[in-house]
Design a protein around this motif. Structure first.
Motif, PDB file in Angstrom:
ATOM      1  N   PHE A   2      32.990  33.004   6.537  1.00  9.60           N
ATOM      2  CA  PHE A   2      32.423  34.026   7.427  1.00  9.60           C
ATOM      3  C   PHE A   2      33.131  35.350   7.145  1.00  9.60           C
ATOM      4  O   PHE A   2      34.365  35.408   7.166  1.00  9.60           O
ATOM      5  N   ASP A   3      32.360  36.411   6.898  1.00  4.91           N
ATOM      6  CA  ASP A   3      32.921  37.723   6.581  1.00  4.91           C
ATOM      7  C   ASP A   3      32.806  38.686   7.751  1.00  4.91           C
ATOM      8  O   ASP A   3      31.814  38.652   8.501  1.00  4.91           O
ATOM      9  N   PHE A   4      33.807  39.575   7.868  1.00  2.11           N
ATOM     10  CA  PHE A   4      33.876  40.536   8.962  1.00  2.11           C
ATOM     11  C   PHE A   4      34.267  41.912   8.437  1.00  2.11           C
ATOM     12  O   PHE A   4      34.724  42.041   7.299  1.00  2.11           O
ATOM     13  N   LYS A   5      34.117  42.925   9.295  1.00 11.02           N
ATOM     14  CA  LYS A   5      34.457  44.296   8.905  1.00 11.02           C
ATOM     15  C   LYS A   5      35.956  44.551   8.913  1.00 11.02           C
ATOM     16  O   LYS A   5      36.443  45.370   8.146  1.00 11.02           O
ATOM     17  N   ASN A   6      36.666  43.882   9.805  1.00 11.63           N
ATOM     18  CA  ASN A   6      38.091  44.169   9.944  1.00 11.63           C
ATOM     19  C   ASN A   6      38.818  42.988  10.596  1.00 11.63           C
ATOM     20  O   ASN A   6      38.203  42.000  10.980  1.00 11.63           O
ATOM     21  N   TYR A   7      40.120  43.137  10.728  1.00 15.50           N
ATOM     22  CA  TYR A   7      40.952  42.063  11.262  1.00 15.50           C
ATOM     23  C   TYR A   7      40.654  41.791  12.733  1.00 15.50           C
ATOM     24  O   TYR A   7      40.673  40.637  13.168  1.00 15.50           O
ATOM     25  N   TYR A   8      40.352  42.838  13.486  1.00 15.01           N
ATOM     26  CA  TYR A   8      40.034  42.649  14.909  1.00 15.01           C
ATOM     27  C   TYR A   8      38.819  41.730  15.063  1.00 15.01           C
ATOM     28  O   TYR A   8      38.839  40.793  15.856  1.00 15.01           O
ATOM     29  N   GLU A   9      37.745  41.997  14.320  1.00 13.00           N
ATOM     30  CA  GLU A   9      36.554  41.158  14.396  1.00 13.00           C
ATOM     31  C   GLU A   9      36.851  39.729  13.937  1.00 13.00           C
ATOM     32  O   GLU A   9      36.347  38.769  14.517  1.00 13.00           O
ATOM     33  N   THR A  10      37.674  39.616  12.910  1.00 16.30           N
ATOM     34  CA  THR A  10      38.048  38.300  12.409  1.00 16.30           C
ATOM     35  C   THR A  10      38.747  37.486  13.495  1.00 16.30           C
ATOM     36  O   THR A  10      38.387  36.340  13.764  1.00 16.30           O
ATOM     37  N   LEU A  11      39.738  38.090  14.142  1.00 16.40           N
ATOM     38  CA  LEU A  11      40.480  37.371  15.183  1.00 16.40           C
ATOM     39  C   LEU A  11      39.631  37.117  16.428  1.00 16.40           C
ATOM     40  O   LEU A  11      39.783  36.073  17.077  1.00 16.40           O
ATOM     41  N   ALA A  12      38.738  38.036  16.759  1.00 15.57           N
ATOM     42  CA  ALA A  12      37.846  37.819  17.904  1.00 15.57           C
ATOM     43  C   ALA A  12      36.974  36.583  17.647  1.00 15.57           C
ATOM     44  O   ALA A  12      36.757  35.769  18.554  1.00 15.57           O
ATOM     45  N   PHE A  13      36.493  36.439  16.433  1.00 22.05           N
ATOM     46  CA  PHE A  13      35.695  35.263  16.059  1.00 22.05           C
ATOM     47  C   PHE A  13      36.522  33.985  16.172  1.00 22.05           C
ATOM     48  O   PHE A  13      36.069  32.989  16.744  1.00 22.05           O
ATOM     49  N   VAL A  14      37.734  34.014  15.649  1.00 21.99           N
ATOM     50  CA  VAL A  14      38.604  32.839  15.723  1.00 21.99           C
ATOM     51  C   VAL A  14      38.844  32.447  17.180  1.00 21.99           C
ATOM     52  O   VAL A  14      38.760  31.264  17.536  1.00 21.99           O
ATOM     53  N   ASN A  15      39.116  33.409  18.033  1.00 23.71           N
ATOM     54  CA  ASN A  15      39.344  33.105  19.446  1.00 23.71           C
ATOM     55  C   ASN A  15      38.087  32.555  20.116  1.00 23.71           C
ATOM     56  O   ASN A  15      38.177  31.632  20.928  1.00 23.71           O
ATOM     57  N   ALA A  16      36.950  33.103  19.783  1.00 24.06           N
ATOM     58  CA  ALA A  16      35.695  32.620  20.382  1.00 24.06           C
ATOM     59  C   ALA A  16      35.401  31.182  19.959  1.00 24.06           C
ATOM     60  O   ALA A  16      35.055  30.346  20.798  1.00 24.06           O
ATOM     61  N   ILE A  17      35.549  30.884  18.679  1.00 20.81           N
ATOM     62  CA  ILE A  17      35.254  29.518  18.256  1.00 20.81           C
ATOM     63  C   ILE A  17      36.302  28.545  18.786  1.00 20.81           C
ATOM     64  O   ILE A  17      35.979  27.399  19.083  1.00 20.81           O
TER      65      ILE A  17
END
Length: 114
Positions: free
Chosen positions: A45-60
């Motif tokens: 899964f690709d994201f724009k930045n580290y914030y979006e990446t970590l938000a995804f990890v926390n959500a899943i």
């Protein structure tokens, strides 16, 4: 044939029986972008930045923990690679179960909401 929408509605449960190769192929057709690699189903899964990446990890993490079926994650600045398998199937030798596909469908649903 099972669909991603049907998988999302299911809850993971304790399983001791893994899926056959034919069943894995059918389930893979329901979760676009996932592949079978080294005995696990895998997707990047690709994201724009580290914030979006970590938000995804926390959500899943919140959703997947509710089903008690946790992925192996590789997290970098703008990418998450998720890998699922089921350790309890096939006499404890591990393998792929329906739980892996239920979790994959739920992870995909979260990714689409971003």
């Amino acid at each position: 044939m099972v669909t991603a929408a049907e998988l999302i509605q299911k809850k993971g449960r304790h399983l001791e029986q893994g899926l056959s190769d034919a069943e894995i192929s059918q389930y893979l057709a329901a979760v676009e972008g996932w592949t079978l690699q080294d005995g696990k189903i895998v997707r990047s899964f690709d994201f724009k930045n580290y914030y979006e990446t970590l938000a995804f990890v926390n959500a899943i993490a919140w959703v997947i923990h509710a089903d008690d079926h946790h992925p192996e994650l590789t997290v970098t600045y703008n990418r998450v690679v998720a890998r699922f398998d089921t350790h309890s199937v096939n006499g404890g030798k591990g393998g792929i179960s329906e739980n892996d596909f239920i979790a994959a469908a739920k992870v995909d649903a979260i990714y689409r909401q971003r």
